[in-house]
Motif scaffolding. Structure first.
Motif, mmCIF file in Angstrom:
data_model
loop_
_atom_site.group_PDB
_atom_site.id
_atom_site.type_symbol
_atom_site.label_atom_id
_atom_site.label_comp_id
_atom_site.label_asym_id
_atom_site.label_seq_id
_atom_site.Cartn_x
_atom_site.Cartn_y
_atom_site.Cartn_z
ATOM 1 N N ASN A 89 0.850 -1.178 0.000
ATOM 2 C CA ASN A 89 0.000 0.000 0.000
ATOM 3 C C ASN A 89 0.891 1.233 0.000
ATOM 4 N N LEU A 90 1.639 1.371 -1.072
ATOM 5 C CA LEU A 90 2.618 2.436 -1.196
ATOM 6 C C LEU A 90 2.178 3.393 -2.288
ATOM 7 N N LYS A 91 2.522 4.667 -2.125
ATOM 8 C CA LYS A 91 2.214 5.655 -3.158
ATOM 9 C C LYS A 91 3.329 6.687 -3.208
ATOM 10 N N LEU A 92 3.344 7.414 -4.302
ATOM 11 C CA LEU A 92 4.333 8.469 -4.495
ATOM 12 C C LEU A 92 3.676 9.804 -4.189
ATOM 13 N N ASN A 125 5.750 6.681 0.118
ATOM 14 C CA ASN A 125 5.082 6.684 1.415
ATOM 15 C C ASN A 125 4.057 5.564 1.452
ATOM 16 N N GLY A 126 3.807 5.039 2.646
ATOM 17 C CA GLY A 126 2.758 4.049 2.796
ATOM 18 C C GLY A 126 3.198 2.877 3.637
ATOM 19 N N SER A 127 2.518 1.756 3.392
ATOM 20 C CA SER A 127 2.790 0.575 4.211
ATOM 21 C C SER A 127 2.834 -0.671 3.347
ATOM 22 N N LEU A 128 3.420 -1.681 3.930
ATOM 23 C CA LEU A 128 3.335 -3.007 3.352
ATOM 24 C C LEU A 128 2.975 -3.951 4.479
ATOM 25 N N ASN A 153 9.897 1.378 9.772
ATOM 26 C CA ASN A 153 10.055 0.338 10.784
ATOM 27 C C ASN A 153 10.402 -1.012 10.154
ATOM 28 N N LEU A 154 10.885 -0.979 8.909
ATOM 29 C CA LEU A 154 11.330 -2.219 8.262
ATOM 30 C C LEU A 154 12.511 -2.791 9.029
ATOM 31 N N GLU A 184 2.868 -5.414 9.882
ATOM 32 C CA GLU A 184 2.645 -4.216 9.068
ATOM 33 C C GLU A 184 3.846 -3.292 9.242
ATOM 34 N N TYR A 185 4.370 -2.837 8.119
ATOM 35 C CA TYR A 185 5.563 -1.993 8.104
ATOM 36 C C TYR A 185 5.235 -0.710 7.361
ATOM 37 N N TYR A 186 5.873 0.378 7.774
ATOM 38 C CA TYR A 186 5.619 1.657 7.103
ATOM 39 C C TYR A 186 6.916 2.223 6.539
#
Length: 178
Positions: free
Chosen positions: A46-49, A57-60, A115-116, A129-131
């Motif tokens: 769930n990433l976007k530019l 920015n976003g999350s995975l 927080n990866l 969930e990571y951001y």
């Protein structure tokens, strides 16, 4: 391409002491899209530019621990004469190799606010969930085979030959203003 030749190219690409860097280039993230999965989504991107600077920015979300039962496929293409031309290098690897030798070396240094996991915590990549905030990609340690101009990189995550997550990013490499 023979297995031997592909192995040599991969070693040269992954070993930062054996190939020159492309640090004289800057990179702009042009687009980012999710890959359609075959059956179930185990890895959500769930990433976007954002903004003029095209910051990531976003999350995975990893719904499972990404261990060695998964595969990671990386396919690279360059934009030439109005069409995408695949490079002769296709990377097929396992998650631990990908996280330590590709993500950890070439991409993670750009993830300053995230927080990866890092270091030894990269493998196995644990569910959760990571951001990532305001990620500006840096080419300072990228391998030299990346070609100036538009490049499309597809990251696919597979289990039993079925795609369970992934994304495609288009980047533009251009001469650094010094």
């Amino acid at each position: 391409m023979s297995v031997w030749c592909a192995t040599v190219v991969l070693i040269l690409w992954l070993d930062p002491t054996l190939c020159r860097r492309i640090s004289n280039y800057d990179v702009r993230l042009e687009s980012l899209e999710k890959i359609k999965v075959d059956e179930e989504t185990l890895f959500e991107f769930n990433l976007k530019l954002i903004g003029r600077d095209r910051l990531l920015n976003g999350s995975l979300i990893s719904h499972v621990d990404m261990d060695e039962q998964y595969d990671v496929w990386i396919d690279i293409a360059t934009f030439k004469n109005g069409e995408w031309m695949p490079m002769n290098l296709k990377i097929r690897t396992k998650p631990c190799d990908f996280m330590k030798n590709i993500f950890g070396k070439y991409y993670q240094p750009s993830f300053l606010d995230s927080n990866l996991p890092t270091g030894d915590d990269l493998c196995p990549f644990h569910k959760g969930e990571y951001y990532a905030k305001n990620v500006a990609m840096s080419t300072d340690n990228w391998p030299s085979f990346t070609i100036k101009g538009l490049n499309r990189v597809s990251f696919s995550f597979l289990k039993n030959g079925k795609i369970v997550g992934g994304f495609v990013v288009v980047i533009n490499l251009f001469d650094r203003n010094t």
